[in-house]
Design a protein around this motif. Structure first.
Motif, PDB file in Angstrom:
ATOM      1  N   TYR A 176     -60.948 -26.204  24.794  1.00  0.00           N
ATOM      2  CA  TYR A 176     -61.927 -25.552  25.659  1.00  0.00           C
ATOM      3  C   TYR A 176     -61.928 -24.038  25.429  1.00  0.00           C
ATOM      4  N   ILE A 177     -60.731 -23.441  25.407  1.00  0.00           N
ATOM      5  CA  ILE A 177     -60.674 -21.985  25.236  1.00  0.00           C
ATOM      6  C   ILE A 177     -61.076 -21.588  23.816  1.00  0.00           C
ATOM      7  N   THR A 178     -60.860 -22.472  22.840  1.00  0.00           N
ATOM      8  CA  THR A 178     -61.346 -22.212  21.483  1.00  0.00           C
ATOM      9  C   THR A 178     -62.869 -22.228  21.448  1.00  0.00           C
ATOM     10  N   HIS A 179     -63.460 -23.150  22.204  1.00  0.00           N
ATOM     11  CA  HIS A 179     -64.918 -23.218  22.334  1.00  0.00           C
ATOM     12  C   HIS A 179     -65.455 -21.923  22.944  1.00  0.00           C
ATOM     13  N   ILE A 180     -64.789 -21.423  23.977  1.00  0.00           N
ATOM     14  CA  ILE A 180     -65.204 -20.167  24.613  1.00  0.00           C
ATOM     15  C   ILE A 180     -65.061 -19.003  23.636  1.00  0.00           C
ATOM     16  N   ASN A 181     -63.954 -18.991  22.901  1.00  0.00           N
ATOM     17  CA  ASN A 181     -63.730 -17.927  21.923  1.00  0.00           C
ATOM     18  C   ASN A 181     -64.810 -17.935  20.840  1.00  0.00           C
ATOM     19  N   ASP A 182     -65.237 -19.122  20.418  1.00  0.00           N
ATOM     20  CA  ASP A 182     -66.315 -19.226  19.421  1.00  0.00           C
ATOM     21  C   ASP A 182     -67.618 -18.626  19.959  1.00  0.00           C
ATOM     22  N   HIS A 183     -67.878 -18.846  21.241  1.00  0.00           N
ATOM     23  CA  HIS A 183     -69.080 -18.256  21.848  1.00  0.00           C
ATOM     24  C   HIS A 183     -69.010 -16.729  21.832  1.00  0.00           C
ATOM     25  N   LEU A 184     -67.845 -16.199  22.146  1.00  0.00           N
ATOM     26  CA  LEU A 184     -67.690 -14.741  22.158  1.00  0.00           C
ATOM     27  C   LEU A 184     -67.833 -14.160  20.755  1.00  0.00           C
ATOM     28  N   ILE A 185     -67.301 -14.865  19.767  1.00  0.00           N
ATOM     29  CA  ILE A 185     -67.458 -14.405  18.379  1.00  0.00           C
ATOM     30  C   ILE A 185     -68.941 -14.392  17.993  1.00  0.00           C
ATOM     31  N   LYS A 186     -69.649 -15.459  18.367  1.00  0.00           N
ATOM     32  CA  LYS A 186     -71.083 -15.520  18.074  1.00  0.00           C
ATOM     33  C   LYS A 186     -71.826 -14.387  18.772  1.00  0.00           C
ATOM     34  N   GLN A 187     -71.471 -14.120  20.023  1.00  0.00           N
ATOM     35  CA  GLN A 187     -72.142 -13.054  20.770  1.00  0.00           C
ATOM     36  C   GLN A 187     -71.894 -11.690  20.136  1.00  0.00           C
ATOM     37  N   MET A 188     -70.655 -11.448  19.699  1.00  0.00           N
ATOM     38  CA  MET A 188     -70.369 -10.172  19.054  1.00  0.00           C
ATOM     39  C   MET A 188     -71.121 -10.040  17.738  1.00  0.00           C
ATOM     40  N   GLU A 189     -71.243 -11.121  17.006  1.00  0.00           N
ATOM     41  CA  GLU A 189     -72.007 -11.082  15.760  1.00  0.00           C
ATOM     42  C   GLU A 189     -73.480 -10.773  16.045  1.00  0.00           C
ATOM     43  N   MET A 190     -74.026 -11.355  17.111  1.00  0.00           N
ATOM     44  CA  MET A 190     -75.416 -11.095  17.466  1.00  0.00           C
ATOM     45  C   MET A 190     -75.612  -9.642  17.898  1.00  0.00           C
ATOM     46  N   VAL A 191     -74.658  -9.127  18.672  1.00  0.00           N
ATOM     47  CA  VAL A 191     -74.744  -7.730  19.113  1.00  0.00           C
ATOM     48  C   VAL A 191     -74.655  -6.792  17.917  1.00  0.00           C
ATOM     49  N   ASP A 192     -73.694  -7.039  17.026  1.00  0.00           N
ATOM     50  CA  ASP A 192     -73.539  -6.175  15.849  1.00  0.00           C
ATOM     51  C   ASP A 192     -74.765  -6.270  14.937  1.00  0.00           C
ATOM     52  N   SER A 193     -75.302  -7.483  14.799  1.00  0.00           N
ATOM     53  CA  SER A 193     -76.499  -7.646  13.978  1.00  0.00           C
ATOM     54  C   SER A 193     -77.673  -6.877  14.562  1.00  0.00           C
ATOM     55  N   SER A 194     -77.830  -6.947  15.884  1.00  0.00           N
ATOM     56  CA  SER A 194     -78.923  -6.221  16.544  1.00  0.00           C
ATOM     57  C   SER A 194     -78.740  -4.716  16.411  1.00  0.00           C
ATOM     58  N   ARG A 195     -77.500  -4.257  16.524  1.00  0.00           N
ATOM     59  CA  ARG A 195     -77.242  -2.826  16.354  1.00  0.00           C
ATOM     60  C   ARG A 195     -77.576  -2.369  14.931  1.00  0.00           C
ATOM     61  N   GLU A 196     -77.247  -3.186  13.946  1.00  0.00           N
ATOM     62  CA  GLU A 196     -77.582  -2.833  12.568  1.00  0.00           C
ATOM     63  C   GLU A 196     -79.097  -2.795  12.361  1.00  0.00           C
ATOM     64  N   MET A 197     -79.784  -3.767  12.978  1.00  0.00           N
ATOM     65  CA  MET A 197     -81.239  -3.806  12.829  1.00  0.00           C
ATOM     66  C   MET A 197     -81.890  -2.598  13.499  1.00  0.00           C
ATOM     67  N   THR A 198     -81.407  -2.233  14.689  1.00  0.00           N
ATOM     68  CA  THR A 198     -81.978  -1.053  15.356  1.00  0.00           C
ATOM     69  C   THR A 198     -81.665   0.213  14.567  1.00  0.00           C
ATOM     70  N   SER A 199     -80.486   0.239  13.947  1.00  0.00           N
ATOM     71  CA  SER A 199     -80.154   1.392  13.112  1.00  0.00           C
ATOM     72  C   SER A 199     -81.098   1.472  11.910  1.00  0.00           C
ATOM     73  N   ASP A 200     -81.381   0.319  11.289  1.00  0.00           N
ATOM     74  CA  ASP A 200     -82.312   0.295  10.156  1.00  0.00           C
ATOM     75  C   ASP A 200     -83.721   0.695  10.604  1.00  0.00           C
ATOM     76  N   ILE A 201     -84.134   0.183  11.767  1.00  0.00           N
ATOM     77  CA  ILE A 201     -85.463   0.533  12.282  1.00  0.00           C
ATOM     78  C   ILE A 201     -85.562   2.033  12.524  1.00  0.00           C
ATOM     79  N   ARG A 202     -84.528   2.579  13.154  1.00  0.00           N
ATOM     80  CA  ARG A 202     -84.520   4.021  13.418  1.00  0.00           C
ATOM     81  C   ARG A 202     -84.586   4.815  12.118  1.00  0.00           C
TER      82      ARG A 202
END
Length: 314
Positions: free
Chosen positions: A213-239
């Motif tokens: 269960y906690i591994t499942h939760i950790n996987d969600h957090l990893i996915k969320q951080m990847e999405m946040v970092d990806s969005s930050r990179e995209m906004t940086s490219d847009i800027r």
């Protein structure tokens, strides 16, 4: 307000106000302190006898997500995201053998959801660690709507290329979006580190199902951080793209203005020469001098424009 939930020896889930009101033997107890008064907070000392430092962390100071081991219990701080402001909301948890205490100074929808599932028997709870993991899962899953919403905003920037919107407006919106991403990252990143420590530390003594269960939760957090970092990179490219586009437009404007200035420099020189008030200027007596000078000026301008065009300067 303080609420107490416990399971007796007959596996019956019951609710009362204070843990002091429990008059029968129990398997485990959950005490939830929601916006507690000073008197209600005394249960942390009088009934559970928690360490003063952990009580101070829970009652006085806004903490980052963390995990601390004491003699017979663990103290954990989780952070949720406010639905409206994106601000972090803290819930402090004391967990040990046969008990879990949740302490929070604002209403927590995630705790209400666990309570409803508990009484409707939609989740299976054998011990306090199951409540801890279900609460953690609810908090982490509620990060997704914010992250998906910001990700949609980032993708919508691509559609704005075809809209007549000023570069300044787009840059301002990009910086606002990056600010929201930074706020979310300040919550998700420490939570990811905390869950990793909880999973790898072996202090909670999780069984096989709880580890999954906690591994499942950790996987969600990893996915969320990847999405946040990806969005930050995209906004940086847009800027960077819009700044480069703005610089390109300004360079084109300056190039055109420079070409006009260079073309008119010899014409201005000729006009300046024949604008001098000397008496001995033979050309002033020419009958067709005015037209001749205009033709010369036009030829010079055309020749210069042709040269610039050949060099592909415009």
């Amino acid at each position: 307000m303080i609420k107490t939930y416990y399971v007796n020896l007959n596996d019956e889930l019951k609710e009362t106000t204070s843990p002091n009101d429990i008059t029968e033997d129990k398997k485990w107890v959950w005490v939830d302190l929601n916006e507690p008064t000073k008197a209600e907070s005394e249960v942390l000392v009088d009934y559970f006898d928690f360490h003063p430092l952990s009580i101070e962390d829970a009652t006085l100071v806004l903490q980052r997500p963390k995990f601390k081991q004491y003699d017979d219990y663990q103290f954990i701080v989780f952070h949720a995201l406010d639905l409206k402001t994106l601000e972090s909301e803290e819930v402090d948890i004391f967990i040990g053998d046969g008990f879990i205490v949740t302490y929070h100074k604002v209403q927590f929808e995630e705790i209400d959801a666990i309570r409803r599932k508990l009484f409707y028997h939609t989740i299976h709870i054998n011990e306090p660690k199951d409540i801890l993991l279900n609460l953690l899962d609810e908090i982490v899953d509620n990060y997704f709507p914010f992250i998906y919403d910001i990700e949609d905003k980032v993708f919508n920037f691509e559609d704005r290329h075809n809209v007549d919107i000023s570069t300044k407006s787009l840059i301002d919106d990009t910086f606002d979006l990056r600010q929201e991403l930074l706020i979310i990252k300040r919550t998700v990143q420490p939570m990811k580190d905390l869950v990793y420590r909880m999973r790898e530390g072996k202090v909670l003594h999780l069984n096989e199902q709880q580890l999954l269960y906690i591994t499942h939760i950790n996987d969600h957090l990893i996915k969320q951080m990847e999405m946040v970092d990806s969005s930050r990179e995209m906004t940086s490219d847009i800027r960077d793209n819009y700044i480069s586009l703005n610089s390109f437009k300004m360079n084109n404007i300056m190039k055109i203005l420079t070409i006009y200035s260079v073309v008119f420099m010899p014409l201005t020189l000729i006009a300046g020469i024949y604008g001098m008030n000397f008496k001995n200027m033979p050309e002033l007596n020419w009958h067709d001098g005015y037209y001749i000078v205009l033709i010369i000026m036009a030829v010079i301008a055309l020749i210069m424009l042709a040269v610039f065009k050949k060099k592909k300067w415009f």
